[in-house]
Design an enzyme around this catalytic site. Sequence first.
Site, PDB file in Angstrom:
ATOM      1  CG  ASN A  51       0.702 -22.262  41.543  1.00  0.00           C
ATOM      2  OD1 ASN A  51      -0.684 -21.892  41.435  1.00  0.00           O
ATOM      3  ND2 ASN A  51       1.390 -21.226  41.870  1.00  0.00           N
ATOM      4  CG  HIS A 130       2.831 -13.927  35.494  1.00  0.00           C
ATOM      5  ND1 HIS A 130       3.974 -13.564  35.997  1.00  0.00           N
ATOM      6  CD2 HIS A 130       2.204 -14.313  36.502  1.00  0.00           C
ATOM      7  CE1 HIS A 130       4.267 -13.859  36.993  1.00  0.00           C
ATOM      8  NE2 HIS A 130       3.156 -14.400  37.543  1.00  0.00           N
ATOM      9  CD  GLU A 174      -0.469 -15.868  32.049  1.00  0.00           C
ATOM     10  OE1 GLU A 174      -1.332 -16.743  32.400  1.00  0.00           O
ATOM     11  OE2 GLU A 174      -0.339 -14.782  32.651  1.00  0.00           O
ATOM     12  CB  SER A 178      -1.850 -17.302  36.489  1.00  0.00           C
ATOM     13  OG  SER A 178      -1.815 -15.850  36.331  1.00  0.00           O
ATOM     14  CG  ASP A 203       4.056 -17.572  31.154  1.00  0.00           C
ATOM     15  OD1 ASP A 203       3.891 -18.547  31.638  1.00  0.00           O
ATOM     16  OD2 ASP A 203       4.440 -16.709  31.651  1.00  0.00           O
ATOM     17  CG  HIS A 206      -0.683 -21.207  35.957  1.00  0.00           C
ATOM     18  ND1 HIS A 206      -0.832 -21.417  37.182  1.00  0.00           N
ATOM     19  CD2 HIS A 206      -0.311 -20.019  35.878  1.00  0.00           C
ATOM     20  CE1 HIS A 206      -0.127 -20.657  37.753  1.00  0.00           C
ATOM     21  NE2 HIS A 206       0.151 -19.630  36.998  1.00  0.00           N
ATOM     22  CE  LYS A 227       3.361 -20.558  39.115  1.00  0.00           C
ATOM     23  NZ  LYS A 227       3.777 -19.681  38.173  1.00  0.00           N
TER      24      LYS A 227
HETATM   25  C1  LIG Z   1       4.575 -18.445  38.048  1.00  0.00           C
HETATM   26  C2  LIG Z   1       4.507 -17.860  36.795  1.00  0.00           C
HETATM   27  C3  LIG Z   1       5.870 -17.214  36.427  1.00  0.00           C
HETATM   28  C4  LIG Z   1       6.946 -17.251  37.075  1.00  0.00           C
HETATM   29  O1  LIG Z   1       7.375 -18.538  37.176  1.00  0.00           O
HETATM   30  P1  LIG Z   1       8.655 -18.934  38.325  1.00  0.00           P
HETATM   31  O2  LIG Z   1       9.385 -20.002  37.735  1.00  0.00           O
HETATM   32  O3  LIG Z   1       7.923 -18.967  39.423  1.00  0.00           O
HETATM   33  O4  LIG Z   1       9.484 -17.507  38.307  1.00  0.00           O
HETATM   34  C5  LIG Z   1       5.360 -17.036  34.955  1.00  0.00           C
HETATM   35  N1  LIG Z   1       4.588 -16.971  34.480  1.00  0.00           N
HETATM   36  C6  LIG Z   1       3.269 -17.184  34.876  1.00  0.00           C
HETATM   37  C7  LIG Z   1       2.021 -17.013  34.200  1.00  0.00           C
HETATM   38  C8  LIG Z   1       3.361 -17.746  36.185  1.00  0.00           C
HETATM   39  O5  LIG Z   1       2.074 -17.907  36.781  1.00  0.00           O
END
Ligand SMILES: *Cc1c(COP(=O)(O)O)cnc(C)c1O
Length: 373
Positions: A51, A130, A174, A178, A203, A206, A227
Site C-alpha cells: 500500500n 472496511h 470510503e 480498498s 475513510d 486509499h 498507506k
Molecule cells: C488500512 C485501512 C485502515 C486502517 O489503517 P491503519 O492505519 O493501517 O490502522 C482503515 N481503513 C481502511 C479502508 C484501510 O484500508
Amino acid sequence: MTTHSSSLDIALHEMLRKTAASERTRTLKTHSNNGVYVQHGGTEYLSFCSNDYLGIAQTLLSAPDLPIGSGASRLLTGNHPLYAEVEKTLATMKGTQAALLFGSGYLANIGTIPVLVGKDDVVLMDKASHACMIDGVRLSGAAWYRFRHNDMAHLEQLLAKHRDKHTRCLILTETVFSMAGDRAPLADIATLAETHDAWLMTDDAHGFGLPVDAPNPAHIQMGTLSKAAGCYGGYVCGSQALIDTLINHASPLIFSTALPPSLLQSIMDALELMQDEPERATQVMALATRLTDALDLPKAQSAIIPIILGDNEAALQMQNTLKRQGILVSAIRPPTVPEGTARLRISVSAHHRQADVDRLVEALKPIGDVVAA
Ligand SMILES: *Cc1c(COP(=O)(O)O)cnc(C)c1O
C-alpha cells in the site's frame, strides 16, 4: 511458571480447527521489504501487494536523533511539539479547520464513530466499507444498515426508511475502496446527507496522496498515514469543534500513549515529500492506467486494480502461477470480499518502473479470457 489451562488449550485448538476447516487459516510470513522488490524464503519477488503507493515507505528519517518514545498520553506529557506541526499540515492538505492524530487508522475509526453516534442513532454504511468502520459502529451501539456498494438509490431508500426513527444519522463510506479501487460518488452522497440531515464521514485510507477531481465534502474525514504516506498513524480532519470534541471523548486518544516523536518526524517528512513531489502521484496513476489499458480493464481510478475471477480456487491458482514467475499479487477471497467475487488485487507504486508493469501484464496474459468474460 505458567499455569496450564487445558480448557484454554482445548478452546484454542477448536477455534483453529474450525478456521482450518473453512480454509481460512492465516499465517504470518516474514518478508524483507525493499520497496517493490521483496525477499521471501531466499527468493526475490516483484511485488504488487504493497500500500506504499507513492514509494515513500523506504525513505530514511531526516532527524534520527529523536527519542524513541513519548512516555505518556497526549493529555498528560506526551504531546510533543511535532504533533501541532503534523496536524496543521494535515488540515492544510485536506482543506479543513483542524486535524487530530491517532495511533493508527484503525484507532481513528473505532475512536471517532462512538463519539458521534450512540444507541439512539443510526449509521448507514457502504457495504464494501472496511472492517474497522464496522468495529467502530458496533462499539457505538447505534443501529446500522449497509447500502449496496455505491448504490445511491439504495442509500436514499434506507434514509427514507430509518432516518426519522433516530436522533442522529451518520453515513460512512470510503473515498477509494480498498478491495475494488473504485471511488465513492461523494458529491451525490453529500447531497443526500444534506437533504436528510445526516453527517458524512469518509475513510480516505486509499485515496490520500492521489490526485482528486473535487474537494471532499465530508464533515468528518478520517485517514491513515500507513498507506501512501508510507509511515504509521491515523488522523481525523474536520472542524475545530469536531477535533475539540474528539480530544474530550475519543477513548483511543485519551487512554493510549502518544506516538513516539521519531514517528512524528517521519510523518512530517512524508507529508513534505507528498507536497514537494506531486510527480509521485502522477507517476502512480500513469502506471495504473498503463496496466488497465494493457489488460482492457475499466480505467484505473486509483492505485488499486482488481481482477475479479469469481472462484476462490481460480484466484489462488493465479496467485501461485504469478509467484512461480517471481511476481507477488494478493488473492483476496471472501469474507474480505463478497462471495463469488474472489479476485487478484494489484496495487502499483510510484517506485514501479514501466517495465515492471509490462512484466506483470505479460504474466497475466494467460487469464486474458477470464478477465474479458
Ligand atoms: C488500512 C485501512 C485502515 C486502517 O489503517 P491503519 O492505519 O493501517 O490502522 C482503515 N481503513 C481502511 C479502508 C484501510 O484500508
